[in-house]
Design a protein around this motif. Sequence first.
Motif, short mmCIF file in Angstrom:
data_model
loop_
_atom_site.label_atom_id
_atom_site.label_comp_id
_atom_site.label_asym_id
_atom_site.label_seq_id
_atom_site.Cartn_x
_atom_site.Cartn_y
_atom_site.Cartn_z
N TRP A 14 -6.03 8.65 2.36
CA TRP A 14 -5.75 7.94 1.09
C TRP A 14 -6.40 8.88 -0.17
CZ3 TRP A 14 -3.47 3.49 0.10
CH2 TRP A 14 -3.65 2.76 -1.25
N ARG A 15 -7.58 9.27 0.13
CA ARG A 15 -8.27 9.90 -1.14
C ARG A 15 -7.58 11.26 -1.47
NH1 ARG A 15 -14.73 10.26 -1.30
NH2 ARG A 15 -14.16 11.18 -3.04
N LEU B 104 -2.86 5.55 6.54
CA LEU B 104 -3.23 5.56 5.16
C LEU B 104 -4.74 5.75 4.94
CD1 LEU B 104 -0.40 2.92 3.88
CD2 LEU B 104 -0.60 5.36 3.35
N LEU C 193 0.96 -1.09 0.09
CA LEU C 193 -0.01 -0.02 0.15
C LEU C 193 0.80 1.30 0.01
CD1 LEU C 193 -2.89 -0.95 2.53
CD2 LEU C 193 -3.03 -0.74 0.03
N THR D 31 -4.04 10.56 -2.90
CA THR D 31 -4.11 10.28 -4.29
C THR D 31 -4.23 11.46 -5.11
OG1 THR D 31 -5.14 8.14 -3.62
CG2 THR D 31 -5.29 8.82 -5.90
#
Length: 302
Positions: free
Chosen positions: A167-168, A163, A44, A171
């Motif tokens: 995450w969003r 994470l 990840l 990203t």
Amino acid sequence: MAPDDGADPGIWQQIFNFADYAELLALVSDSLLAGALVGLVGGLAGTFVIMRDLPFAVHGISELSFAGAAAALLAGVNVVAGSIVGSLLAAAAIGLLGVRARDRNSVIGIIMPFGLGLGVLCLALYKGRAANKFGILTGQIIAVDTPQMAWLAGTSAVVLVALALIWRPLTFASADPDVAEARGVPVRALSLVFMLVLGLAVALCVQIIGALLVLALLVTPAAAAARLTASPVLLPVLSVVFALVAMEGGILLALGSAIPISPYVTTLAFLIYLACRIAGSRRAARASRTALPAERRSAAVV
């Protein structure tokens, strides 16, 4: 089958030895669990390492993680804690001082030799078992014990939760930092947070495959996945699968041998990357051949 002339059969017995394998397999349940945790975390975190072009940073953090572990070994304190402290210090330095890529690489280039030299100094002063020194560099997951498992599980949980929370936005910031910043995403803060999370992930991997080969879990699986897909959903899934295959396969191959786990994990990771690169190149070639007739038809219509 008889060995080739000039070959030493003892070497192959050291590398691949499956005598009493069933009995040994029953003793490594903790090691397999630790490998699964590290593979999950490495897969990840490695997704963002590739997206943000940070392989060099991983190497720099691993050197300070090695120095922290070696210093802890010399001082007679918890080696895992020393590794984590070293990783976090390096990650914080890179995150705070290296905002731009050029500055970041300069900071890493300074940190790496310092960390390696400090670690070597501590190991040279250490008068204990040589196996402990070797384990910091090449990993020692087969000998993982309950206290180490507690550290690994706790640190893995922290990394995975962190994470999940970022995450969003991470990203978005990794794909297009300028647009993300224009839309109010705290790009600089996310970068620092991710570097600290990456530091913890590096410390985990150092305990398993050693400081010198940490790139095999935090870079190679994600790089292999990126050869097959650019999907933000499929990329981390494949990265985790490849990391788990390399990690668990390396443990199972190393179980009956006299060789540290690192060569097995790194070789499996490399073979996975090589297969993905070949598959990706063939798919790109097929897509190019398919697109060419369509372009010719369009030109004929015009």
